[in-house]
Design a protein around this motif. Structure first.
Motif, PDB file in Angstrom:
ATOM      1  N   LEU A   7       0.795  -1.072  -0.117  1.00 38.88           N
ATOM      2  CA  LEU A   7       0.073   0.012  -0.192  1.00 38.88           C
ATOM      3  C   LEU A   7       0.780   1.324  -0.145  1.00 38.88           C
ATOM      4  N   LYS A   8       0.339   2.431  -0.619  1.00 39.29           N
ATOM      5  CA  LYS A   8       0.918   3.579  -0.623  1.00 39.29           C
ATOM      6  C   LYS A   8      -0.045   4.055   0.787  1.00 39.29           C
ATOM      7  N   LEU A   9       0.381   4.361   1.737  1.00 40.38           N
ATOM      8  CA  LEU A   9      -0.199   4.675   2.912  1.00 40.38           C
ATOM      9  C   LEU A   9      -0.993   6.079   2.763  1.00 40.38           C
ATOM     10  N   SER A  10      -1.803   6.316   3.393  1.00 39.75           N
ATOM     11  CA  SER A  10      -2.550   7.771   3.227  1.00 39.75           C
ATOM     12  C   SER A  10      -2.521   8.597   4.820  1.00 39.75           C
ATOM     13  N   ASP A  11      -2.195   7.601   6.035  1.00 39.68           N
ATOM     14  CA  ASP A  11      -2.121   8.399   7.259  1.00 39.68           C
ATOM     15  C   ASP A  11      -1.276   7.212   7.982  1.00 39.68           C
ATOM     16  N   LYS A  12       0.209   7.707   8.050  1.00 44.59           N
ATOM     17  CA  LYS A  12       0.994   6.854   8.769  1.00 44.59           C
ATOM     18  C   LYS A  12       0.694   6.860  10.428  1.00 44.59           C
ATOM     19  N   SER A  13       0.134   7.615  10.868  1.00 44.20           N
ATOM     20  CA  SER A  13      -0.186   7.726  12.352  1.00 44.20           C
ATOM     21  C   SER A  13      -1.249   6.417  12.574  1.00 44.20           C
ATOM     22  N   GLU A  14      -1.878   6.007  11.713  1.00 38.57           N
ATOM     23  CA  GLU A  14      -2.801   4.734  12.061  1.00 38.57           C
ATOM     24  C   GLU A  14      -1.949   3.584  12.542  1.00 38.57           C
ATOM     25  N   SER A  15      -0.634   3.646  11.997  1.00 38.57           N
ATOM     26  CA  SER A  15       0.088   2.468  12.837  1.00 38.57           C
ATOM     27  C   SER A  15       0.352   2.622  14.411  1.00 38.57           C
ATOM     28  N   GLU A  16      -0.175   3.728  14.983  1.00 38.61           N
ATOM     29  CA  GLU A  16       0.151   3.775  16.482  1.00 38.61           C
ATOM     30  C   GLU A  16      -0.999   2.989  16.967  1.00 38.61           C
ATOM     31  N   LYS A  17      -2.372   2.450  16.249  1.00 37.98           N
ATOM     32  CA  LYS A  17      -3.455   2.067  16.922  1.00 37.98           C
ATOM     33  C   LYS A  17      -3.111   0.500  16.699  1.00 37.98           C
ATOM     34  N   LEU A  18      -2.164   0.222  16.077  1.00 40.18           N
ATOM     35  CA  LEU A  18      -1.802  -1.247  15.940  1.00 40.18           C
ATOM     36  C   LEU A  18      -1.083  -1.993  17.113  1.00 40.18           C
ATOM     37  N   LEU A  19      -1.026  -3.277  17.104  1.00 44.07           N
ATOM     38  CA  LEU A  19      -0.274  -4.064  18.061  1.00 44.07           C
ATOM     39  C   LEU A  19       1.022  -4.212  17.832  1.00 44.07           C
ATOM     40  N   SER A  20       1.892  -4.088  18.769  1.00 43.10           N
ATOM     41  CA  SER A  20       3.530  -4.671  18.790  1.00 43.10           C
ATOM     42  C   SER A  20       3.575  -5.973  18.674  1.00 43.10           C
ATOM     43  N   ALA A  21       4.687  -6.557  18.238  1.00 40.44           N
ATOM     44  CA  ALA A  21       4.659  -8.010  18.124  1.00 40.44           C
ATOM     45  C   ALA A  21       4.362  -8.675  19.646  1.00 40.44           C
ATOM     46  N   ASP A  22       4.972  -7.911  20.658  1.00 39.72           N
ATOM     47  CA  ASP A  22       4.662  -8.190  21.981  1.00 39.72           C
ATOM     48  C   ASP A  22       3.489  -7.949  22.373  1.00 39.72           C
ATOM     49  N   GLU A  23       2.692  -7.038  22.247  1.00 40.73           N
ATOM     50  CA  GLU A  23       1.129  -6.876  22.665  1.00 40.73           C
ATOM     51  C   GLU A  23       0.377  -8.143  21.402  1.00 40.73           C
ATOM     52  N   TYR A  24       0.607  -8.509  20.366  1.00 39.05           N
ATOM     53  CA  TYR A  24       0.036  -9.377  19.606  1.00 39.05           C
ATOM     54  C   TYR A  24       0.188 -10.752  20.189  1.00 39.05           C
ATOM     55  N   GLN A  25       1.434 -10.996  20.655  1.00 38.88           N
ATOM     56  CA  GLN A  25       1.538 -12.442  21.179  1.00 38.88           C
ATOM     57  C   GLN A  25       0.820 -12.320  22.692  1.00 38.88           C
ATOM     58  N   GLN A  26       0.436 -11.201  23.371  1.00 32.33           N
ATOM     59  CA  GLN A  26      -0.209 -10.980  24.624  1.00 32.33           C
ATOM     60  C   GLN A  26      -1.422 -11.240  24.470  1.00 32.33           C
ATOM     61  N   PHE A  27      -2.153 -10.711  23.385  1.00 26.54           N
ATOM     62  CA  PHE A  27      -3.564 -10.936  22.649  1.00 26.54           C
ATOM     63  C   PHE A  27      -3.725 -12.489  22.461  1.00 26.54           C
ATOM     64  N   LEU A  28      -2.837 -13.124  21.762  1.00 24.40           N
ATOM     65  CA  LEU A  28      -3.044 -14.629  21.136  1.00 24.40           C
ATOM     66  C   LEU A  28      -3.229 -15.395  22.707  1.00 24.40           C
ATOM     67  N   ALA A  29      -2.352 -14.930  23.703  1.00 24.22           N
ATOM     68  CA  ALA A  29      -2.281 -15.888  24.935  1.00 24.22           C
ATOM     69  C   ALA A  29      -3.522 -15.502  25.592  1.00 24.22           C
ATOM     70  N   SER A  30      -4.176 -14.371  25.505  1.00 25.18           N
ATOM     71  CA  SER A  30      -5.527 -14.117  26.153  1.00 25.18           C
ATOM     72  C   SER A  30      -6.702 -14.708  25.371  1.00 25.18           C
ATOM     73  N   GLU A  31      -6.531 -14.887  23.929  1.00 21.59           N
ATOM     74  CA  GLU A  31      -7.641 -15.621  23.442  1.00 21.59           C
ATOM     75  C   GLU A  31      -7.805 -16.697  23.566  1.00 21.59           C
ATOM     76  N   SER A  32      -6.544 -17.530  23.805  1.00 27.13           N
ATOM     77  CA  SER A  32      -6.441 -19.019  23.941  1.00 27.13           C
ATOM     78  C   SER A  32      -6.885 -19.250  25.463  1.00 27.13           C
ATOM     79  N   GLU A  33      -6.906 -18.486  26.141  1.00 27.20           N
ATOM     80  CA  GLU A  33      -7.377 -18.742  27.698  1.00 27.20           C
ATOM     81  C   GLU A  33      -8.895 -18.533  27.743  1.00 27.20           C
ATOM     82  N   SER A  34      -9.358 -17.900  26.679  1.00 25.61           N
ATOM     83  CA  SER A  34     -11.173 -17.878  26.921  1.00 25.61           C
ATOM     84  C   SER A  34     -11.746 -18.673  26.056  1.00 25.61           C
TER      85      SER A  34
END
Length: 129
Positions: free
Chosen positions: A102-129
């Protein structure tokens, strides 16, 4: 396991931001959940995507799932290799199995996304539920 330089969504897509472009794909977790990928439908070059908007589908032996864009932008390239070899998504989801650039239209949107560590924490919490 998940590249630190990527940003992730809770819908299991990743984006690698490089200047004003972003490379988009699905995570290893997503391809594991899908099973053997048999078909990928991608948008046309020039398509304008909004963050978290569906831009295509991925079909596996188990299910058909929507693909969501992590960030807004215009499609400048698609991974044509996936047409003939959709199984690349299973073998190499974080490198050769990328979906669109993609040619990005708003680079600041990346701040709303998860880092690798946050994503792995999300996966761990998903598997617990």
């Amino acid at each position: 396991m998940y590249p630190k330089e990527y940003r992730y969504t809770k819908k299991h897509e990743w984006i690698l931001v490089d200047g004003d472009t972003g490379l988009v794909g699905i995570t290893d977790h997503a391809q594991e959940q899908l099973g053997d990928v048999v078909y990928v439908e991608l948008p046309k070059i020039g398509a304008k995507l909004q963050a978290m908007q569906s831009f295509g589908t991925i079909e596996s032996v188990k299910a058909v799932s929507d693909l969501y864009s992590p960030m807004s932008g215009e499609v400048t390239e698609i991974n044509d290799a996936l047409v003939d070899a959709p199984e690349t998504l299973n073998k190499s989801p974080h490198t050769e199995g990328w979906l669109v650039r993609l040619k990005l239209s708003d680079k600041s949107e990346s701040e709303k996304l998860l880092s690798a560590d946050e994503y792995q924490q999300f996966l761990a919490s998903e598997s617990e539920s």
